[in-house]
Design an enzyme around this catalytic site. Structure first.
Site, PDB file in Angstrom:
ATOM      1  N   SER A  99      -0.388 -10.037  -0.472  1.00 64.46           N
ATOM      2  CA  SER A  99      -1.331 -10.383   0.347  1.00 64.46           C
ATOM      3  C   SER A  99      -1.000 -11.898   0.996  1.00 64.46           C
ATOM      4  O   SER A  99      -1.224 -13.089   0.105  1.00 64.46           O
ATOM      5  CB  SER A  99      -2.779 -10.576  -0.755  1.00 64.46           C
ATOM      6  OG  SER A  99      -3.086  -9.500  -1.325  1.00 64.46           O
ATOM      7  N   TYR A 102      -2.282   4.515   6.142  1.00 63.17           N
ATOM      8  CA  TYR A 102      -1.429   3.437   6.574  1.00 63.17           C
ATOM      9  C   TYR A 102      -0.275   3.158   5.362  1.00 63.17           C
ATOM     10  O   TYR A 102       0.951   2.911   6.074  1.00 63.17           O
ATOM     11  CB  TYR A 102      -2.216   1.960   6.470  1.00 63.17           C
ATOM     12  CG  TYR A 102      -1.793   0.862   6.231  1.00 63.17           C
ATOM     13  CD1 TYR A 102      -0.779   0.151   7.433  1.00 63.17           C
ATOM     14  CD2 TYR A 102      -1.951  -0.053   5.402  1.00 63.17           C
ATOM     15  CE1 TYR A 102      -0.096  -1.009   7.134  1.00 63.17           C
ATOM     16  CE2 TYR A 102      -1.248  -1.338   5.140  1.00 63.17           C
ATOM     17  CZ  TYR A 102      -0.473  -1.724   5.893  1.00 63.17           C
ATOM     18  OH  TYR A 102       0.019  -3.184   6.036  1.00 63.17           O
ATOM     19  N   HIS A 141       0.710  -1.243  -0.097  1.00 64.77           N
ATOM     20  CA  HIS A 141      -0.104  -0.109   0.085  1.00 64.77           C
ATOM     21  C   HIS A 141       0.817   1.221   0.089  1.00 64.77           C
ATOM     22  O   HIS A 141       0.290   2.229  -0.383  1.00 64.77           O
ATOM     23  CB  HIS A 141      -1.108   0.005   1.076  1.00 64.77           C
ATOM     24  CG  HIS A 141      -2.077  -1.133   1.058  1.00 64.77           C
ATOM     25  ND1 HIS A 141      -2.951  -1.130  -0.066  1.00 64.77           N
ATOM     26  CD2 HIS A 141      -1.926  -2.320   1.560  1.00 64.77           C
ATOM     27  CE1 HIS A 141      -3.581  -2.448  -0.104  1.00 64.77           C
ATOM     28  NE2 HIS A 141      -3.028  -3.057   0.773  1.00 64.77           N
TER      29      HIS A 141
HETATM   30  C1  15L Z   1      -1.651  -5.228   3.711  1.00 66.86           C
HETATM   31  O1  15L Z   1      -0.787  -4.419   3.835  1.00 66.86           O
HETATM   32  C2  15L Z   1      -2.679  -5.675   5.029  1.00 66.86           C
HETATM   33  O2  15L Z   1      -1.947  -5.911   6.061  1.00 66.86           O
HETATM   34  C3  15L Z   1      -3.246  -6.821   4.835  1.00 66.86           C
HETATM   35  O3  15L Z   1      -4.405  -7.048   5.675  1.00 66.86           O
HETATM   36  C4  15L Z   1      -4.242  -7.115   3.257  1.00 66.86           C
HETATM   37  O4  15L Z   1      -4.928  -6.269   3.073  1.00 66.86           O
HETATM   38  C5  15L Z   1      -2.768  -6.592   2.354  1.00 66.86           C
HETATM   39  O5  15L Z   1      -2.358  -5.711   2.563  1.00 66.86           O
HETATM   40  C6  15L Z   1      -3.372  -6.624   0.893  1.00 66.86           C
HETATM   41  O6  15L Z   1      -3.229  -5.712   0.246  1.00 66.86           O
HETATM   42  O7  15L Z   1      -4.049  -7.742   0.154  1.00 66.86           O
END
Ligand code: 15L
Length: 270
Positions: free
Chosen positions: A167, A138, A115
């Site tokens: 993921s 985040y 992200h």
């Molecule tokens: C992340 O950073 C999250 O911690 C995880 O819960 C998923 O949502 C993952 O990314 C994702 O992008 O699938």
């Protein structure tokens, strides 16, 4: 037994990926120190339980004493209000690196996230040199951790491998995960490579399995030696049958960050 690491600290040990890695990392170190603000259960042989909140500077300083390397999974791992993100992912990461500097810890594996670059489109393939395009507060906080660790490498020589984890679920659950999936076995391979590669300096690695569809190019991290062995391909037919072909105009499927690009509390302004 000859372990590659004497005392390894795993933060966020009570979280989803912490629980996956806890028994796996134990096989690669003499002592596994486990930390979290949440309940850690009882210590198995070779484990040390050290509960701590990342924003508690003296507690984090004590946590790093006698540690050879760190796997830092601790912190907020999804979109949330600013205050908890700031406490754990900004102040907490600063506390961790200050403690590492104080106690001479030489290497940290930092759980970053895809992200950080969630606002690249799904028809783009990026590498670690692509400028961050965070999709959430985040994601911004993880970009901060990547930059902070870069500074601690340049100024103090503390090596960090930033894992932009995709993921990491037992199996791929959505069409998007055909590209972003990281199997638990590959997660272990990735963390182990990051901990044991002879020289890592400061590196960014995208945490994905050897998937057929990809958003990310890991050639700039070839020196880490991560060799994924799993792939999302066996689930492709099932996922494509279950989920309709995405609308290219739909904001929730257009970007690499998936639905994260529209998540957000922002209740400060409501
Ligand atoms: C992340 O950073 C999250 O911690 C995880 O819960 C998923 O949502 C993952 O990314 C994702 O992008 O699938």
């Amino acid at each position: 037994m000859n372990f590659p690491i004497r005392r390894l600290l795993l933060t966020g040990a009570a979280g989803g990926l912490g629980r996956v890695l806890r028994p796996r990392l134990k096989r690669h170190c003499h002592t596994l120190r486990l930390s979290d603000r949440a309940e850690l259960g009882t210590a198995a042989e070779g484990e040390e339980l050290c509960p701590a909140a990342l924003e508690d500077k003296p507690a984090i300083d004590a946590l790093l004493q006698g540690v050879d390397a760190v796997v830092h999974l601790g912190g907020v791992s999804v979109e949330a209000a600013w205050e908890p993100i700031q406490a754990a992912n900004i102040t907490g990461v600063f506390n961790l690196y200050e403690a590492a500097r104080h106690h001479g810890v030489r290497r940290i594996v930092f759980a970053s996230s895809n992200h950080v670059t969630g606002f690249y489109r799904q028809d783009e393939v990026i590498d670690a040199l692509a400028p961050p395009k965070p999709d959430t507060l985040y994601g911004v906080s993880k970009a901060f951790g990547e930059n902070l660790s870069r500074m601690y490498f340049e100024r103090h020589g503390i090596e960090t491998v930033c894992l932009r984890i995709g993921s990491a679920t037992p199996k791929p659950e959505t069409r998007r995960m055909l590209a972003t999936w990281l199997s638990h076995d590959d997660l272990e391979r990735l963390v182990l490579a990051a901990l044991t590669a002879p020289v890592v300096s400061h590196a960014i690695v995208f945490g994905m399995s050897a998937n057929g569809t990809r958003f990310w190019d890991n050639r700039l991290a070839a020196h880490i030696g991560y060799q994924p062995q799993d792939s999302s391909e066996p689930w492709r037919a099932e996922l494509e049958a279950r989920e309709p072909m995405p609308d290219p105009q739909d904001i929730n499927t257009r970007y690499q960050g998936g639905v994260f690009v529209t998540l957000g509390p922002y209740d400060t302004f409501d």
